[in-house]
Write a protein that holds these residues in place. Structure first.
Motif, PDB file in Angstrom:
ATOM      1  N   ASP A 106      17.746 -42.950  12.987  1.00 51.69           N
ATOM      2  CA  ASP A 106      17.561 -44.395  12.922  1.00 51.69           C
ATOM      3  C   ASP A 106      17.596 -44.933  11.493  1.00 51.69           C
ATOM      4  N   VAL A 107      18.759 -44.789  10.862  1.00 53.63           N
ATOM      5  CA  VAL A 107      19.023 -45.357   9.541  1.00 53.63           C
ATOM      6  C   VAL A 107      20.412 -45.992   9.588  1.00 53.63           C
ATOM      7  N   PRO A 108      20.690 -46.955   8.718  1.00 53.40           N
ATOM      8  CA  PRO A 108      22.025 -47.558   8.715  1.00 53.40           C
ATOM      9  C   PRO A 108      23.109 -46.484   8.576  1.00 53.40           C
ATOM     10  N   GLY A 109      24.075 -46.517   9.465  1.00 51.34           N
ATOM     11  CA  GLY A 109      25.155 -45.536   9.435  1.00 51.34           C
ATOM     12  C   GLY A 109      24.848 -44.264  10.192  1.00 51.34           C
ATOM     13  N   GLY A 110      23.606 -44.059  10.592  1.00 49.99           N
ATOM     14  CA  GLY A 110      23.241 -42.860  11.354  1.00 49.99           C
ATOM     15  C   GLY A 110      23.135 -41.625  10.496  1.00 49.99           C
ATOM     16  N   ALA A 111      23.150 -40.471  11.143  1.00 55.26           N
ATOM     17  CA  ALA A 111      23.003 -39.191  10.452  1.00 55.26           C
ATOM     18  C   ALA A 111      24.224 -38.898   9.598  1.00 55.26           C
ATOM     19  N   ALA A 112      23.986 -38.370   8.403  1.00 56.16           N
ATOM     20  CA  ALA A 112      25.071 -37.904   7.541  1.00 56.16           C
ATOM     21  C   ALA A 112      25.372 -36.440   7.835  1.00 56.16           C
ATOM     22  N   VAL A 113      24.337 -35.713   8.264  1.00 53.41           N
ATOM     23  CA  VAL A 113      24.448 -34.274   8.527  1.00 53.41           C
ATOM     24  C   VAL A 113      23.606 -33.934   9.753  1.00 53.41           C
ATOM     25  N   VAL A 114      24.096 -32.979  10.531  1.00 54.77           N
ATOM     26  CA  VAL A 114      23.292 -32.383  11.604  1.00 54.77           C
ATOM     27  C   VAL A 114      23.197 -30.893  11.298  1.00 54.77           C
ATOM     28  N   ARG A 115      21.999 -30.385  11.350  1.00 55.78           N
ATOM     29  CA  ARG A 115      21.751 -28.955  11.132  1.00 55.78           C
ATOM     30  C   ARG A 115      21.427 -28.358  12.494  1.00 55.78           C
ATOM     31  N   ILE A 116      22.231 -27.390  12.931  1.00 58.44           N
ATOM     32  CA  ILE A 116      22.030 -26.727  14.219  1.00 58.44           C
ATOM     33  C   ILE A 116      21.493 -25.332  13.950  1.00 58.44           C
ATOM     34  N   CYS A 117      20.401 -24.971  14.650  1.00 55.45           N
ATOM     35  CA  CYS A 117      19.788 -23.656  14.471  1.00 55.45           C
ATOM     36  C   CYS A 117      19.683 -22.919  15.792  1.00 55.45           C
ATOM     37  N   LEU A 118      19.973 -21.620  15.751  1.00 53.71           N
ATOM     38  CA  LEU A 118      19.691 -20.713  16.861  1.00 53.71           C
ATOM     39  C   LEU A 118      18.319 -20.143  16.585  1.00 53.71           C
ATOM     40  N   ASP A 119      17.419 -20.283  17.550  1.00 51.78           N
ATOM     41  CA  ASP A 119      16.041 -19.869  17.316  1.00 51.78           C
ATOM     42  C   ASP A 119      15.502 -19.041  18.485  1.00 51.78           C
ATOM     43  N   ASP A 120      14.215 -18.703  18.416  1.00 49.91           N
ATOM     44  CA  ASP A 120      13.595 -17.873  19.449  1.00 49.91           C
ATOM     45  C   ASP A 120      13.057 -18.672  20.629  1.00 49.91           C
ATOM     46  N   GLY A 121      13.208 -19.974  20.610  1.00 49.27           N
ATOM     47  CA  GLY A 121      12.782 -20.805  21.726  1.00 49.27           C
ATOM     48  C   GLY A 121      11.292 -21.052  21.807  1.00 49.27           C
ATOM     49  N   LYS A 122      10.550 -20.634  20.806  1.00 47.58           N
ATOM     50  CA  LYS A 122       9.098 -20.836  20.798  1.00 47.58           C
ATOM     51  C   LYS A 122       8.745 -22.063  19.965  1.00 47.58           C
ATOM     52  N   ILE A 123       7.473 -22.480  20.077  1.00 43.91           N
ATOM     53  CA  ILE A 123       6.960 -23.580  19.261  1.00 43.91           C
ATOM     54  C   ILE A 123       5.749 -23.044  18.512  1.00 43.91           C
ATOM     55  N   PRO A 124       5.757 -22.985  17.186  1.00 41.67           N
ATOM     56  CA  PRO A 124       6.886 -23.299  16.312  1.00 41.67           C
ATOM     57  C   PRO A 124       7.962 -22.220  16.414  1.00 41.67           C
ATOM     58  N   ALA A 125       9.173 -22.610  16.175  1.00 36.38           N
ATOM     59  CA  ALA A 125      10.319 -21.718  16.321  1.00 36.38           C
ATOM     60  C   ALA A 125      10.540 -20.866  15.077  1.00 36.38           C
ATOM     61  N   THR A 126      11.082 -19.681  15.319  1.00 37.78           N
ATOM     62  CA  THR A 126      11.624 -18.850  14.257  1.00 37.78           C
ATOM     63  C   THR A 126      13.128 -19.063  14.297  1.00 37.78           C
ATOM     64  N   TYR A 127      13.707 -19.507  13.183  1.00 39.42           N
ATOM     65  CA  TYR A 127      15.135 -19.801  13.120  1.00 39.42           C
ATOM     66  C   TYR A 127      15.881 -18.558  12.653  1.00 39.42           C
ATOM     67  N   TYR A 128      16.795 -18.063  13.492  1.00 44.65           N
ATOM     68  CA  TYR A 128      17.571 -16.875  13.150  1.00 44.65           C
ATOM     69  C   TYR A 128      18.787 -17.210  12.301  1.00 44.65           C
ATOM     70  N   SER A 129      19.440 -18.307  12.604  1.00 42.50           N
ATOM     71  CA  SER A 129      20.622 -18.714  11.853  1.00 42.50           C
ATOM     72  C   SER A 129      20.812 -20.215  12.029  1.00 42.50           C
ATOM     73  N   CYS A 130      21.212 -20.879  10.957  1.00 39.56           N
ATOM     74  CA  CYS A 130      21.437 -22.330  10.992  1.00 39.56           C
ATOM     75  C   CYS A 130      22.740 -22.654  10.270  1.00 39.56           C
ATOM     76  N   LYS A 131      23.397 -23.722  10.722  1.00 41.14           N
ATOM     77  CA  LYS A 131      24.585 -24.225  10.041  1.00 41.14           C
ATOM     78  C   LYS A 131      24.506 -25.743   9.977  1.00 41.14           C
ATOM     79  N   ARG A 132      25.106 -26.270   8.902  1.00 39.90           N
ATOM     80  CA  ARG A 132      25.142 -27.718   8.683  1.00 39.90           C
ATOM     81  C   ARG A 132      26.529 -28.247   9.037  1.00 39.90           C
ATOM     82  N   TYR A 133      26.520 -29.416   9.669  1.00 36.01           N
ATOM     83  CA  TYR A 133      27.763 -30.085  10.056  1.00 36.01           C
ATOM     84  C   TYR A 133      27.711 -31.513   9.569  1.00 36.01           C
TER      85      TYR A 133
END
Length: 138
Positions: A106-133
């Motif tokens: 919710d900012v003018p122009g929207g997101a500049a980047v999205v970071r996607i992470c593969l995690d363990d599915g828990k809360i809080p999550a352990t992130y195994y690998s992430c990439k930026r788009y």
């Protein structure tokens, strides 16, 4: 009488110019594919970029019923400040499509980047690998 006729003709010409110069309809939202792999597990899919949010859709894979996987998406502004995050439910021992989810930006122009992470599915999550788009330029 001539004054009125000139005014009407002038209005019609001006109105026609406005129609011709009207902005084009909103272009379709851009779509980016993503693939985040960790060993034999992954999250893959698409990011659909909207004005003040993104929609993430795809598939995630876990190879073990005791080692689950989930997908987390973060939206970031142009200064790399985190705007929001959202995540899927866990997948354990299978490959399955996850329900599309929306992440606010919710900012003018929207997101500049999205970071996607593969995690363990828990809360809080352990992130195994992430990439930026980055947001595609139109």
């Amino acid at each position: 009488m001539r004054t009125r006729l000139a005014a009407v003709v002038g209005t019609l010409v001006l109105g026609a110019g406005l129609v011709v110069n009207a902005p084009a309809a909103h272009a379709a939202d851009s779509v980016t594919t993503f693939d985040v792999t960790y060993g034999n597990t992954y999250t893959r899919g698409t990011i659909t970029w909207h004005n003040r949010s993104v929609t993430v859709a795809g598939e995630q894979k876990s190879v073990s019923s005791t080692s689950c996987r989930g997908t987390t998406a973060f939206t970031l502004d142009s200064h790399d400040k985190k705007l929001a995050l959202a995540f899927t439910s866990r997948t354990c021992g299978i490959s399955e499509t996850f329900a599309p989810f929306v992440v606010s930006a919710d900012v003018p122009g929207g997101a500049a980047v999205v970071r996607i992470c593969l995690d363990d599915g828990k809360i809080p999550a352990t992130y195994y690998s992430c990439k930026r788009y980055g947001r595609p330029s139109n």
